[in-house]
Design a protein around this motif. Sequence first.
Motif, mmCIF file in Angstrom:
data_model
loop_
_atom_site.group_PDB
_atom_site.id
_atom_site.type_symbol
_atom_site.label_atom_id
_atom_site.label_comp_id
_atom_site.label_asym_id
_atom_site.label_seq_id
_atom_site.Cartn_x
_atom_site.Cartn_y
_atom_site.Cartn_z
ATOM 1 N N ILE A 22 0.834 -1.207 0.000
ATOM 2 C CA ILE A 22 0.000 0.000 0.000
ATOM 3 C C ILE A 22 0.867 1.255 0.000
ATOM 4 C CG2 ILE A 22 -1.612 1.343 1.413
ATOM 5 C CD1 ILE A 22 -2.858 -1.404 2.206
ATOM 6 N N MET A 23 1.959 1.233 0.734
ATOM 7 C CA MET A 23 2.830 2.407 0.814
ATOM 8 C C MET A 23 3.533 2.691 -0.513
ATOM 9 S SD MET A 23 4.323 2.108 4.665
ATOM 10 C CE MET A 23 5.115 3.697 4.602
ATOM 11 N N GLN A 24 3.634 1.702 -1.381
ATOM 12 C CA GLN A 24 4.265 1.905 -2.685
ATOM 13 C C GLN A 24 3.302 2.550 -3.688
ATOM 14 O OE1 GLN A 24 5.739 -1.897 -3.927
ATOM 15 N NE2 GLN A 24 7.197 -2.035 -2.269
ATOM 16 N N MET A 25 2.023 2.546 -3.366
ATOM 17 C CA MET A 25 1.037 3.104 -4.280
ATOM 18 C C MET A 25 1.113 4.626 -4.272
ATOM 19 S SD MET A 25 -2.222 0.633 -3.768
ATOM 20 C CE MET A 25 -2.928 0.921 -5.368
ATOM 21 N N LYS A 26 0.719 5.210 -5.390
ATOM 22 C CA LYS A 26 0.688 6.653 -5.551
ATOM 23 C C LYS A 26 -0.717 7.041 -5.976
ATOM 24 C CE LYS A 26 5.409 6.420 -7.144
ATOM 25 N NZ LYS A 26 6.283 6.475 -8.284
ATOM 26 N N VAL A 27 -1.096 8.280 -5.710
ATOM 27 C CA VAL A 27 -2.402 8.777 -6.124
ATOM 28 C C VAL A 27 -2.204 9.707 -7.305
ATOM 29 C CG1 VAL A 27 -4.443 10.083 -5.437
ATOM 30 C CG2 VAL A 27 -3.319 8.581 -3.787
ATOM 31 N N PHE A 28 -2.978 9.473 -8.358
ATOM 32 C CA PHE A 28 -2.890 10.285 -9.563
ATOM 33 C C PHE A 28 -4.206 11.003 -9.804
ATOM 34 C CE2 PHE A 28 0.048 6.756 -10.029
ATOM 35 C CZ PHE A 28 1.221 7.422 -10.354
ATOM 36 N N LYS A 29 -4.110 12.279 -10.142
ATOM 37 C CA LYS A 29 -5.293 13.082 -10.439
ATOM 38 C C LYS A 29 -5.595 12.933 -11.927
ATOM 39 C CE LYS A 29 -7.129 17.735 -9.894
ATOM 40 N NZ LYS A 29 -6.810 19.113 -9.448
ATOM 41 N N MET A 30 -6.737 12.316 -12.219
ATOM 42 C CA MET A 30 -7.103 12.062 -13.605
ATOM 43 C C MET A 30 -7.869 13.248 -14.203
ATOM 44 S SD MET A 30 -5.630 9.244 -13.487
ATOM 45 C CE MET A 30 -5.835 8.573 -15.112
ATOM 46 N N LYS A 31 -8.787 13.790 -13.438
ATOM 47 C CA LYS A 31 -9.587 14.952 -13.809
ATOM 48 C C LYS A 31 -9.788 15.776 -12.548
ATOM 49 C CE LYS A 31 -12.243 12.983 -17.605
ATOM 50 N NZ LYS A 31 -13.558 12.847 -18.186
ATOM 51 N N ASP A 32 -10.547 16.838 -12.639
ATOM 52 C CA ASP A 32 -10.753 17.707 -11.472
ATOM 53 C C ASP A 32 -11.184 16.954 -10.234
ATOM 54 O OD1 ASP A 32 -9.978 19.988 -12.749
ATOM 55 O OD2 ASP A 32 -11.999 20.609 -13.303
ATOM 56 N N GLY A 65 -1.329 14.336 -13.061
ATOM 57 C CA GLY A 65 -0.148 13.825 -12.388
ATOM 58 C C GLY A 65 -0.375 13.368 -10.966
ATOM 59 N N GLU A 66 0.730 13.064 -10.309
ATOM 60 C CA GLU A 66 0.674 12.543 -8.946
ATOM 61 C C GLU A 66 0.310 13.657 -7.970
ATOM 62 O OE1 GLU A 66 3.506 10.154 -5.761
ATOM 63 O OE2 GLU A 66 4.261 10.550 -7.758
ATOM 64 N N VAL A 67 -0.530 13.308 -7.009
ATOM 65 C CA VAL A 67 -0.922 14.255 -5.950
ATOM 66 C C VAL A 67 -0.705 13.580 -4.609
ATOM 67 C CG1 VAL A 67 -2.599 15.484 -7.381
ATOM 68 C CG2 VAL A 67 -3.352 13.514 -6.063
ATOM 69 N N PRO A 68 -0.577 14.358 -3.538
ATOM 70 C CA PRO A 68 -0.400 13.756 -2.213
ATOM 71 C C PRO A 68 -1.629 12.972 -1.775
ATOM 72 C CG PRO A 68 -0.061 16.147 -2.152
ATOM 73 C CD PRO A 68 -0.533 15.797 -3.511
ATOM 74 N N PHE A 69 -1.434 11.973 -0.944
ATOM 75 C CA PHE A 69 -2.558 11.203 -0.400
ATOM 76 C C PHE A 69 -3.529 12.120 0.318
ATOM 77 C CE2 PHE A 69 0.241 7.475 -0.772
ATOM 78 C CZ PHE A 69 -0.652 6.566 -1.267
ATOM 79 N N SER A 70 -3.034 13.197 0.884
ATOM 80 C CA SER A 70 -3.889 14.112 1.645
ATOM 81 C C SER A 70 -4.706 15.036 0.752
ATOM 82 C CB SER A 70 -3.026 14.945 2.592
ATOM 83 O OG SER A 70 -2.103 15.716 1.843
ATOM 84 N N ASN A 71 -4.448 15.015 -0.543
ATOM 85 C CA ASN A 71 -5.181 15.873 -1.480
ATOM 86 C C ASN A 71 -6.569 15.266 -1.708
ATOM 87 O OD1 ASN A 71 -6.218 16.958 -3.963
ATOM 88 N ND2 ASN A 71 -4.172 17.756 -4.375
ATOM 89 N N THR A 72 -7.555 15.782 -0.999
ATOM 90 C CA THR A 72 -8.904 15.191 -1.041
ATOM 91 C C THR A 72 -9.876 16.112 -1.760
ATOM 92 O OG1 THR A 72 -8.468 15.246 1.325
ATOM 93 C CG2 THR A 72 -9.949 13.597 0.557
ATOM 94 N N VAL A 73 -10.915 15.529 -2.276
ATOM 95 C CA VAL A 73 -11.965 16.275 -2.952
ATOM 96 C C VAL A 73 -13.179 16.287 -2.034
ATOM 97 C CG1 VAL A 73 -13.502 16.317 -4.941
ATOM 98 C CG2 VAL A 73 -11.138 15.568 -5.197
ATOM 99 N N TYR A 74 -13.758 17.446 -1.842
ATOM 100 C CA TYR A 74 -14.952 17.554 -0.987
ATOM 101 C C TYR A 74 -16.168 17.804 -1.826
ATOM 102 C CZ TYR A 74 -11.548 17.962 2.738
ATOM 103 O OH TYR A 74 -10.535 17.719 3.595
#
Length: 74
Positions: A22-32, A65-74
């Motif tokens: 899980i720690m090797q995974m990255k979060v990518f922003k695909m759209k807004d 591109g890649e975004v931090p895990f803490s980058n959340t959408v509300y």
Amino acid sequence: MANINDFTQKEKQNALDEARIIMQMKVFKMKDYERVAYYSEEDAKVYYHNLTGSDMGDIVEEFEGEVPFSNTVY
């Protein structure tokens, strides 16, 4: 609640292995408002394409591109 001593060595090792994966995974922003967690940018794009049926050209164009895990959408 379970105590750490209640688990076998194999169960402890499996939990550690899962945490490492899980720690090797990255979060990518695909759209807004859409994110994909995957191991690589290319795999994230292919997964998103398979999931949504979006054209790969559009995915590449809108990919942010890649975004931090803490980058959340509300």
